[in-house]
Each structure stands twice: as structure tokens, then as C-alpha cells.
Design an enzyme around this catalytic site. Structure first.
Site, PDB file in Angstrom:
ATOM      1  N   ASP A 157       0.857  -1.171   0.000  1.00 33.86           N
ATOM      2  CA  ASP A 157       0.000   0.000   0.000  1.00 33.86           C
ATOM      3  C   ASP A 157       0.902   1.233   0.000  1.00 33.86           C
ATOM      4  O   ASP A 157       2.084   1.141   0.347  1.00 33.86           O
ATOM      5  CB  ASP A 157      -0.895  -0.030   1.246  1.00 33.86           C
ATOM      6  CG  ASP A 157      -1.921   1.084   1.232  1.00 33.86           C
ATOM      7  OD1 ASP A 157      -2.293   1.533   0.139  1.00 33.86           O
ATOM      8  OD2 ASP A 157      -2.350   1.511   2.315  1.00 33.86           O
ATOM      9  N   ARG A 185      -6.164   3.839  -7.593  1.00 37.08           N
ATOM     10  CA  ARG A 185      -7.610   3.748  -7.355  1.00 37.08           C
ATOM     11  C   ARG A 185      -8.037   2.301  -7.098  1.00 37.08           C
ATOM     12  O   ARG A 185      -9.027   1.822  -7.622  1.00 37.08           O
ATOM     13  CB  ARG A 185      -8.387   4.349  -8.513  1.00 37.08           C
ATOM     14  CG  ARG A 185      -8.443   5.878  -8.502  1.00 37.08           C
ATOM     15  CD  ARG A 185      -8.949   6.370  -7.193  1.00 37.08           C
ATOM     16  NE  ARG A 185      -9.287   7.781  -7.171  1.00 37.08           N
ATOM     17  CZ  ARG A 185      -9.378   8.482  -6.048  1.00 37.08           C
ATOM     18  NH1 ARG A 185      -9.113   7.897  -4.901  1.00 37.08           N
ATOM     19  NH2 ARG A 185      -9.728   9.740  -6.064  1.00 37.08           N
ATOM     20  N   ASN A 205      -9.153  -1.892   4.062  1.00 44.19           N
ATOM     21  CA  ASN A 205      -9.209  -2.298   2.657  1.00 44.19           C
ATOM     22  C   ASN A 205      -8.084  -3.254   2.277  1.00 44.19           C
ATOM     23  O   ASN A 205      -8.157  -3.922   1.244  1.00 44.19           O
ATOM     24  CB  ASN A 205      -9.150  -1.058   1.751  1.00 44.19           C
ATOM     25  CG  ASN A 205      -7.865  -0.264   1.925  1.00 44.19           C
ATOM     26  OD1 ASN A 205      -7.405  -0.042   3.038  1.00 44.19           O
ATOM     27  ND2 ASN A 205      -7.280   0.165   0.834  1.00 44.19           N
ATOM     28  N   LYS A 221      -7.994  30.937   0.594  1.00 44.80           N
ATOM     29  CA  LYS A 221      -7.301  29.793   0.004  1.00 44.80           C
ATOM     30  C   LYS A 221      -8.337  28.827  -0.558  1.00 44.80           C
ATOM     31  O   LYS A 221      -9.496  28.793  -0.126  1.00 44.80           O
ATOM     32  CB  LYS A 221      -6.415  29.079   1.043  1.00 44.80           C
ATOM     33  CG  LYS A 221      -7.153  28.237   2.067  1.00 44.80           C
ATOM     34  CD  LYS A 221      -6.167  27.392   2.873  1.00 44.80           C
ATOM     35  CE  LYS A 221      -6.875  26.436   3.813  1.00 44.80           C
ATOM     36  NZ  LYS A 221      -7.573  27.067   4.921  1.00 44.80           N
ATOM     37  N   ASP A 237      -2.116  -1.344   5.917  1.00 40.82           N
ATOM     38  CA  ASP A 237      -2.517  -0.888   7.248  1.00 40.82           C
ATOM     39  C   ASP A 237      -4.013  -0.679   7.374  1.00 40.82           C
ATOM     40  O   ASP A 237      -4.537  -0.602   8.473  1.00 40.82           O
ATOM     41  CB  ASP A 237      -1.785   0.409   7.605  1.00 40.82           C
ATOM     42  CG  ASP A 237      -2.081   1.529   6.614  1.00 40.82           C
ATOM     43  OD1 ASP A 237      -2.712   1.251   5.579  1.00 40.82           O
ATOM     44  OD2 ASP A 237      -1.684   2.676   6.869  1.00 40.82           O
ATOM     45  N   ASP A 274      -5.040   5.959  -4.171  1.00 43.79           N
ATOM     46  CA  ASP A 274      -4.823   7.357  -4.532  1.00 43.79           C
ATOM     47  C   ASP A 274      -4.984   7.565  -6.037  1.00 43.79           C
ATOM     48  O   ASP A 274      -5.124   6.618  -6.808  1.00 43.79           O
ATOM     49  CB  ASP A 274      -3.424   7.787  -4.098  1.00 43.79           C
ATOM     50  CG  ASP A 274      -3.387   9.258  -3.702  1.00 43.79           C
ATOM     51  OD1 ASP A 274      -4.246  10.013  -4.186  1.00 43.79           O
ATOM     52  OD2 ASP A 274      -2.503   9.642  -2.922  1.00 43.79           O
ATOM     53  N   LYS A 291      -6.697  -5.715  -5.413  1.00 42.01           N
ATOM     54  CA  LYS A 291      -5.482  -6.212  -4.773  1.00 42.01           C
ATOM     55  C   LYS A 291      -5.454  -7.733  -4.761  1.00 42.01           C
ATOM     56  O   LYS A 291      -4.403  -8.346  -5.007  1.00 42.01           O
ATOM     57  CB  LYS A 291      -5.387  -5.647  -3.355  1.00 42.01           C
ATOM     58  CG  LYS A 291      -5.286  -4.122  -3.317  1.00 42.01           C
ATOM     59  CD  LYS A 291      -5.163  -3.586  -1.904  1.00 42.01           C
ATOM     60  CE  LYS A 291      -5.049  -2.069  -1.918  1.00 42.01           C
ATOM     61  NZ  LYS A 291      -4.869  -1.508  -0.570  1.00 42.01           N
ATOM     62  N   GLU A 330      -4.643  21.675   6.163  1.00 40.22           N
ATOM     63  CA  GLU A 330      -4.368  22.912   6.892  1.00 40.22           C
ATOM     64  C   GLU A 330      -3.166  22.755   7.820  1.00 40.22           C
ATOM     65  O   GLU A 330      -2.415  23.702   8.030  1.00 40.22           O
ATOM     66  CB  GLU A 330      -5.614  23.326   7.674  1.00 40.22           C
ATOM     67  CG  GLU A 330      -6.789  23.682   6.766  1.00 40.22           C
ATOM     68  CD  GLU A 330      -7.889  24.420   7.502  1.00 40.22           C
ATOM     69  OE1 GLU A 330      -8.109  24.111   8.682  1.00 40.22           O
ATOM     70  OE2 GLU A 330      -8.516  25.308   6.884  1.00 40.22           O
TER      71      GLU A 330
END
Length: 944
Positions: free
Chosen positions: A388, A738, A766, A575, A763, A681, A744, A520
Site C-alpha cells: 500500500d 484507485r 481495505n 485559500k 494498514d 490514490d 489487490k 491545513e
């Protein structure tokens, strides 16, 4: 997946592809009044309770039974029965002691490993009552205890188990989603879906998102912005949704289902439609074969376990054959001495178990907890690691890596190890990229033999030198931090004040702590690097907040109004997303670098944004404007505040790789191990991180086209491929973005079809199905979920990817040492067989064969004389090149051709020498006198 006796929860298309009206119509509910109590009760009977089904907690006796039911122990039990059957109580007693010792040690070690996992969850349960756990129990612990639902027009709080499809559920900040929802209302709603996607950044929900011509496979879970998933948590805002899936039909339920039961091998079906008229008989025979093979340990376990199981049965078969021969020679006059021909594996089992335990202890010192003894030696044969990204290869936190200021240049943060610590890492200032030169540079070939396998050191050094030259600070103070210019100060003021995160140094613990949204926090820490954090600006520079316009996911920006000291005019800081902020700006830059926004200037900004995004960064725009006097008493419309802004710069944020990851990946490549990144990601982010840590080459143009295109794939593309298409790829993808849990497990199945022996690290929840499907599952101990730990074989207590390399090195060392002491012990057994078989030709005056070795001598050799040198071999240090050679071939295991030849040759030499010694003594000083019945009784005639 369907629960027995309940109706299947299905739709014409997945609910995220349907409008909210279509979903409400399908479920026959009402978004204003919800469903009635009677209908809810009927739905409960139709669809069942909203809870996950599990296989129950593993009890202590299950761990004990696992230790008993393996080939080596079964053979020892048979040998023990044979010894007791022929009244050889000494041999039987020793074998009994070996069995008890082996089972006790194995049970203690694995039970202790299980207990180490307990304290992190089930806090309401006393540790004394937790004997062991299953991943499904942790999954159930994630579910929400209650839910706010709309029934008969009233909001009611009910147990989450009573939620049914069609319920209208209200959620707010801090709530856990009780079931899968199709959202019908969202106000700044953001959900933390890390348990499903593995990504740390909360997902902003959007009801207006459109999925034209998409299907379920093409759109990952993290991209379904009109859905909220069971067991995820609301981090911001509020919303309403209609329940579309409950229980085992939720996404978390699918993960639980994939971890339950066992998937049958091909051709095991009993259906005639699938395999013809003979398929039922064929399926039954194959299932019986699987059951027998599993019971005997011949078809399950690690390659070494299967090899040792076969060895155990071969040795036991040889023992039976030798016993029959002895019976024949002695005219089937059975005596207790015949048990010595049952060349058992008592010493082999004891040495193997103790070696494993010693290795387990060593790994704990290296921050690796072994949950199963067999997993340690299995690491030595790993050929592929499927990892991962978030929290494993990376820190799992956001850091501001780049800051582009118009007319000034590019600030870069390097070697930042802690996301909340502004003192770690360095900041450099260099010129902004020249896109024309960059495009020309990208055309140069990058000399690598293959991705993640070999490196061109000179080219890499040149690239690093160019990068360092480009990033040389133009000016800096004594601390090495670039000097704060007027442009930088205004940028930092905006990032620090238009920010809700808090960063502080805990002086007692001497560590930095941060509270707030990861994005932030990253911006606030960047401002702290220059001693211009929010608290400093407010307390020392006199900045006072007058108003706040919170982040709105529909417009993707946030604004605040501040006054500096006693000055009359105020400042507006803003922002948000670049494409939303740039449209509100009339100028960019400050002071002499200020320019009016024109189409050309806007294109330049967007090009900088694209450049940063291609590096895997999440890009934020920072802007400000001066405003007239404002006392904060009158609320001003947002559109009057957020206009005529000045763009101060762009901030590029990302989840950085761990500092040790790149070296660990390189060491894996040197050891012949391929690393695959499977992440939830975005593709651009995944590819950028993979390039940075060395999983794929920075420039794929030098590779063959077929190889280059297969290195990086989106999960939608990979999942749409058939098994044959995947097997036809020249190389399996090194990066898949994605990813869903099923992606996997498909990747692991594809590796298995290529005869790879793979480890999976992870971890998140998923990751749990793939951790179970992999040959070795490796979970993260600090950031890892309880579900992942429960599904794993190994847990890293420091979440360090480099610890995996240590574990693999230890696994290879153990494999080498196991090979050494197996050769040592089996050589002795071969010598004993030769001595005892040839010894059948020596007969005393009564016509009985004389045994050159007595049963007690055999036990002395096997358990004492041979065992202690074997223990020493089991603790040998690794060879210098242990991580510079490819993994051993699992086909041969420890019994390579060289080992087999050495075992036979050395055993023959040893047996022959021992036999010659026996002959010399008997026919020399002994005058060929073999005594009378010396096998069972001692007399003066037995003295030689």
C-alpha cells in the site's frame, strides 16, 4: 454474500449511478417523512439485521489444535505408537517428550503473538477474556452503535443493527456512517474513508457529480462522491442520505465476506452445467484429494512446510519398509528393538521449532512481531512485495513540499520526516521551472535496464546534481532558511491566518503536535518553519480575526477577515482550489512582481499548477486583498468579500515517502524482489511517488512500449481485463491506482499464476482481504487497523517499510540455516540406515541379527550428539551476500540437487566408516564373537 433466508439487495445499476429520485422510488421511501415503523419491521424481516456476519473468535484450543495437526507431529505420533506397541518405552517416552515440547513451544509463541495484538481494540473487554481474535471481530467493532433515522416524520435514534434499506439517515460531524448511503443532501460534508480506500485525506461529498457512461468498475470507491459508506466517519459538515445497502452488502461487508471461508480451486464444482456429465464425480474426487492433502499438510502452508511434510512421510515410509525387512530377517519374531529402524524426525522437529523461536525473538528486537512461526521462513522466498502507499511507503500525513511565488521562484521542502514538526527538513529557494527546458530535458533517455531492477548510477548522480544546482538558495539566514522577503511574508501570513489548524510544541514530551485537517496542518507547519505561525502572528504581530467564511465544498474555498494591530483597514485572506481562486483574482504577485491577470498570465498559473500536480502534489491557491474598515458587526455577503483578489502563490502538498523507503526499495531490487504499489490514490499521485522511491523509472520512454504501458494502470483498467489478458502482459503493473480490495486480491492471484511468492503490506481495512490472500501478510503496527493486524502473519511495530527488508534478510538467514542443519541431521540418518541395514548380516550363535547400535545409542545420537551442533547451525549469522542474490526457488525448497547429493555422499561415507569401525572391532580384538542374544540382554559373551 447473501445471508441465508434474506432477500438480496440489488439495483438495476449501482446507486451512485442513479439519481436520488430513482433510488427513493426503487426503495419506496420518502425523503421528507422516511419510512413507517411497520415498514421498517417488515424490511428487517426481509433484509435481515444491519450487522456483519463472522466466523467467531478463535479460541485457545484452535491455536493448540493447529500445532498438533501438522505432518511432522503426525509422523511422530505414529512413531510413538509403534514404539509403545513393541514395548520400547524408552524410545516412546523420548518421542512423547519431543511432541509435547514442540507443541508447547509453538502454542506459547503464537498465543503470545496473538495477545500482543489485543490491547489496541475491544477496550471494553478485559484482556483475560480475549484469547485470540479474527479480523471479522475488528470489522464489527468499526460499525456505528446508533443511527439518527427519519421514521413517520420524526427523527429517532436507533441501534445501527435496526437500520434497513429505505431509511433516511442524518449524519453530522463526528458521526460514524451506519450503512451505505446514497446522499440526498450534503452541506460541506466530508468523510474519512481511509478504512476503505487507504487514503488519509477526507473526501468532500458532491451531489452534483456526474458519471456519464461509467460503470461500477470504472469508478472507484473514493470517486463516488454522492455516496457515504458504512463505518466511515464524518469529519466535517452534515448531510442526509437514503440507506441503499446494509449488513454484508455494504462495502465493509464485502471485505468481511472476502475474508470468510475458503475459495475452492478450479474444477471442484459439482455442477454438470459447468463441466459436463462427469463433473460431479470429478469434483467429489478432487475435493477428497484436497481434504486429504490439507490434513496431511501436503497442499497447504509455505513451500518449506510442504517439503518438510513430504520428507516426514518419506522417512516414515522408509521406517516401515526397514521394519518389514527386519521382521523378515528375524522370521517375523517381533522384538522391541525393531523400533530403532523407525528413523523418526524427533530431533529435526525439535531443532526446527527452537530455530524458529530464536528467529522470532531476533525479529522482535528488529521491531517485527511474528504471529505465525511459519511466516518467518516464508519471508526468505518472497519474490514480490505488494505494498500500500499511504502509511506504508509514505508517512500517511500531508506536508507542504512546494510553494511557488510569482516573480520570486519555487520554495522546496526536503527531507521532512515529521509532518507536524517544522524543525525537521530543510527549505531551499530556486527559480521556477522553465517549461521549455523541462520538455527538452524529458526527451533525453534515462538509462535503466528495467524498472526497479538496475540503476545507472552516473545518470542518477547527474540528475541529483542538476536538481541540487537548481535548488541552491539564493539567500538565507544563519539557520539555513531562506530570508523572508516581503512577498514570502504576505504568502505566509495568508497561509497561517486563513487556517483552522493548530501546531504546538509539547515541552514535556519534547514533540510537536498538530490538530486539524491534514491539508491545513501542512500549510500551518510551513508557516511555522519561518516563525510565522498563526499564534505568533496573533500574539506578537497583533493580528485579530474579525470574520470567517468557512470552506464550502461547492465552491472549494475558505476566507477570513483580519485586522493588523490598530490599523483601520483590514485584510481578506483566501485559500482554495486553483481554478476557483484564479477566476476571482485581478492581479498576481506583490510589490515590483505584481502583474495584472491576463489570459497569458492565467495560463502561466495553470501551467504551474499542472506541473505541480504531475509531481503528485495537491495544489492550493493562496490569495489576499486589502479591505476597507470593518468592525465585524455586520455580515457581508460572501461574493462581496471574495473578489478582486491578489494571487500570492501556489502551495503543493503531498504525503511524502518515508526517508528510508527509497533505500529499502533499492535493496529489494538488489535482492531480486519486485515492489508493486497498490493504492487508492489518484494515478498521477501514485506514479509520482513510485518514481520518487524508485519503483518505476522516471522516464519510461527508454523501455519497450508494451512494457512501459503495463507498468502503471488504473484499477478500472486492470479490473476490466480478463485473467488471460492479465497473463499476456509482458510484466505485471508495478503501480495500480484507485484500487478496490478486489483489485489487490486479483493482483495477488495474477502473481500466483506466474509462480511468484508474494508478500502484501498494508494498514487499512481495505488491505485485509489481500493480506489474507498473500503468501505473507505484513501489517503496520502503529497506524494499522485491527482488521489488518488480525489478517496478517507479521506486524511491523514501527510501521517502517525498511523493517520488511530486515524481516526478509532474517527469513533468508533462517532458510539457509535450516538447509544446513537439515543436511547435518539427515546425513546422520542416512549413515544410521546404512549401518543398520548392513548390520542385519551379522548374526549371533542363535541366528538373530546383531544391531551395531542399540536403541539408546540411536536416541543419544539423534537427540544429543547431532542436535546441539544443529542448534549451532540454526543460529549461524547471515552470509555477506544474502541480500545480493535472487530468492530461492520454491520448487526445490531446501532440497536442492546439491543438498541431496551431499546428503547421500556424506551419509554413505559416515555410515561406511562406522561400519568399518564395527567390523574391525568385532573381527579384530573380538575374534568374530557376537555373543548370545545381546540385543535384549547383557552377558559376559557380549563383551568384545
Amino acid at each position: 454474500m447473501p445471508s441465508r433466508g434474506y432477500t438480496t439487495q440489488e439495483y438495476s445499476k449501482h446507486p451512485f449511478l442513479l439519481s436520488s429520485e430513482e433510488v427513493i422510488s426503487h426503495l419506496q421511501t420518502n425523503d421528507e417523512t422516511g419510512i413507517s415503523l411497520n415498514k421498517a419491521q417488515d424490511a428487517q424481516k426481509i433484509y435481515g439485521p444491519n450487522k456483519l456476519e463472522g466466523e467467531g473468535v478463535v479460541k485457545w484450543y484452535s491455536v493448540l489444535l493447529k500445532q498438533v495437526s501438522n505432518a511432522m507431529i503426525l509422523v511422530l505420533v505414529l512413531a510413538m505408537a509403534l514404539s509403545y506397541g513393541v514395548t520400547d518405552y524408552i524410545e516412546g517416552g523420548v518421542i512423547t517428550a519431543v511432541i509435547l515440547l514442540n507443541v508447547a513451544i509453538g502454542f506459547y509463541q503464537e498465543f503470545q503473538a496473538e495477545k500482543k495484538m489485543v490491547p489496541s481494540f475491544h477496550l471494553e473487554t478485559p484482556p483475560s477474556r480475549l484469547t485470540s481474535f479474527e479480523p471479522q471481530d475488528s470489522l464489527r467493532a468499526l460499525s456505528s452503535p446508533s443511527a439518527a433515522v427519519l421514521r413517520d416524520g420524526h427523527i429517532e435514534t436507533i441501534p445501527s443493527a435496526e437500520v434497513v434499506p429505505g431509511d433516511i439517515v442524518q449524519v453530522k460531524t463526528g458521526d460514524t456512517i451506519p450503512a451505505d448511503l446514497r446522499l440526498i443532501e450534503a452541506m460541506n460534508l466530508e468523510c474519512d474513508e481511509k478504512i476503505l480506500t487507504g487514503e488519509a485525506i477526507p473526501v468532500a461529498k458532491d451531489l452534483k457529480v456526474d458519471f456519464p457512461n461509467n460503470n461500477e468498475l470504472e469508478t472507484g470507491i473514493g470517486d463516488r462522491l454522492n455516496m457515504a459508506y458504512s463505518s466511515s466517519t464524518v469529519t466535517k459538515g452534515r448531510g442526509r442520505g437514503v440507506v441503499v445497502f446494509t449488513g454484508m452488502y455494504t462495502e465493509i461487508g464485502r471485505i468481511a465476506a472476502s475474508m470468510q471461508g475458503k475459495k475452492r480451486k478450479p474444477n471442484r464444482s459439482l455442477s454438470r452445467r459447468k463441466g459436463g456429465p462427469m463433473q460431479p464425480a470429478k469434483g467429489v474426487l478432487l475435493r477428497i484429494w484436497d481434504g486429504v492433502g490439507e490434513f496431511l499438510g501436503l497442499t497447504v502452508g509455505t513451500p518449506l512446510q510442504r517439503k518438510l511434510s513430504k520428507l516426514a512421510y518419506i522417512l516414515f515410509g522408509c521406517a516401515l519398509l526397514l521394519a518389514i525387512i527386519v521382521f523378515g530377517v528375524n522370521k517375523f519374531n517381533v522384538t522391541n528393538e525393531v523400533a530403532i529402524y523407525a528413523i523418526s524426525t524427533e530431533s529435526l522437529v525439535a531443532v526446527l521449532t527452537i530455530t524458529m523461536v530464536v528467529g522470532m525473538t531476533q525479529m522482535r528486537k528488529r521491531r517485527v512481531v511474528i504471529r505465525q512461526l511459519s511466516a518467518l521462513e516464508a519471508l526468505g522466498g518472497v519474490t514480490n512485495i505488494c505494498s500500500d502507499k499511504t502509511g506504508t511507503l509514505t508517512l500517511g500525513q500531508m506536508i507542504t513540499r512546494k510553494a511557488w511565488l510569482p516573480g520570486v521562484g519555487m520554495y522546496s521542502v526536503n527531507n521532512a520526516e515529521e509532518a507536524a514538526d517544522p524543525t525537521k527538513g530543510s527549505v531551499t529557494l530556486g527559480p521556477a521551472p522553465d517549461f521549455a527546458k523541462e520538455k527538452e530535458k524529458d526527451k533525453k533517455p534515462f538509462d535503466r535496464d528495467a524498472p526497479a531492477v538496475s540503476w545507472d548510477v552516473s545518470n542518477e548522480k547527474n540528475a541529483m546534481a542538476e536538481k541540487e544546482e537548481a535548488m541552491t538558495p539564493t539567500s538565507s539566514d544563519s539557520t539555513g532558511i531562506p530570508l523572508i522577503t516581503a512577498e514570502l511574508q504576505e504568502f505566509l501570513q495568508s497561509t497561517a491566518l486563513c487556517n483552522l489548524a493548530a501546531v504546538r510544541l509539547d515541552k514535556e514530551k519534547n514533540e510537536w503536535q498538530a490538530i486539524g485537517d491534514p491539508t491545513e496542518i501542512a500549510l500551518q507547519v510551513f508557516a511555522h518553519r519561518f516563525q510565522l505561525g498563526k499564534k505568533t502572528l496573533q500574539e506578537q504581530h497583533g493580528w485579530t480575526q474579525l470574520a470567517e467564511y468557512p470552506f464550502d465544498s461547492s465552491i472549494k474555498r475558505m476566507s477570513v477577515i483580519y485586522r493588523e494591530g490598530e490599523k483601520e483597514n483590514t485584510h481578506i485572506f483566501c485559500k482554495g482550489a486553483v481554478e476557483r481562486i484564479i477566476d476571482l483574482c485581478t492581479t498576481i504577485g506583490t510589490g515590483p512582481n505584481q502583474r495584472t491577470v491576463t489570459p497569458e498570465v492565467k495560463e502561466e498559473v495553470l501551467e504551474q499548477m499542472t506541473r505541480l500536480a504531475q509531481q503528485g502534489l495537491r495544489v492550493m491557491a493562496i490569495a489576499q486583498r486589502q479591505y476597507s474598515a470593518y468592525d465585524g458587526q455586520v455580515e457581508i455577503p460572501r461574493e462581496d468579500i471574495e473578489k478582486d483578489l491578489t494571487l500570492l502563490g501556489l502551495a503543493g502538498l503531498y504525503d511524502p515517502p518515508r526517508l528510508e523507503t527509497k533505500d529499502a526499495v533499492r535493496e529489494c531490487a538488489t535482492a531480486g524482489i519486485k515492489v508493486h504499489m497498490l493504492t487508492g490514490d489518484h494515478p498521477s499521485t501514485a506514479e509520482a511517488i513510485a518514481k520518487e522511491v524508485g519503483i518505476i523509472p522516471t522516464n519510461r520512454a527508454s523501455l519497450p512500449h508494451s512494457v512501459a504501458t503495463s507498468l502503471v494502470k488504473a484499477a478500472s483498467e486492470f479490473d476490466a481485463m480478463t485473467e488471460d489478458e492479465i497473463d499476456a502482459l509482458p510484466t505485471l503493473p508495478l503501480v495500480i491506482a484507485r484500487c478496490a480490495p478486489s483489485t489487490k486480491t486479483r493482483m495477488i492471484a495474477a502473481l500466483h499464476r506466474r509462480r511468484a511468492f508474494c508478500a502484501m503490506t498494508g494498514d487499512g481495512v481495505n488491505d485485509a482481504p489481500s493480506l489474507q490472500a498473500a503468501d505473507v501478510g505484513i501489517a503496520m503496527g502503529l497506524a494499522g487497523s485491527d482488521v489488518a493486524k488480525g489478517a496478517s502473519d507479521i506486524v511491523l511495530t514501527d510501521d517502517n517499510f525498511a523493517s520488511i527488508v530486515n524481516a526478509i534478510e532474517e527469513g533468508r538467514r533462517m532458510f539457509d540455516n535450516i538447509q544446513k542443519f537439515i543436511l547435518h541431521l539427515l546425513t546422520s540418518n542416512v549413515a544410521e540406515v546404512i549401518l543398520l541395514i548392513v548390520g542385519l548380516g551379522f548374526q549371533d550363535e542363535a541366528g538373530f541379527s546383531v544391531f551395531p547400535l542399540s536403541p539408546l545409542q540411536i536416541l543419544w545420537i539423534n537427540m544429543l550428539t547431532s542436535s546441539f551442533p544443529a542448534f549451532g547451525l540454526g543460529r549461524e549469522k547471515p552470509s555477506y551476500d544474502i541480500m545480493r542474490r535472487p530468492p530461492h526457488k520454491s520448487k526445490h525448497g531446501v532440497f536442492t540437487g546439491q543438498v541431496i547429493v551431499d546428503m547421500i555422499v556424506y551419509g554413505t561415507i559416515m555410515g561406511t566408516c562406522t561400519l568399518l569401525t564395527f567390523v574391525i572391532i568385532i573381527y579384530g580384538p573380538g575374534n568374530a564373537d557376537l555373543g548370545v542374544d545381546c540385543n535384549r540382554y547383557y552377558s559376559e559373551s557380549c563383551n568384545t
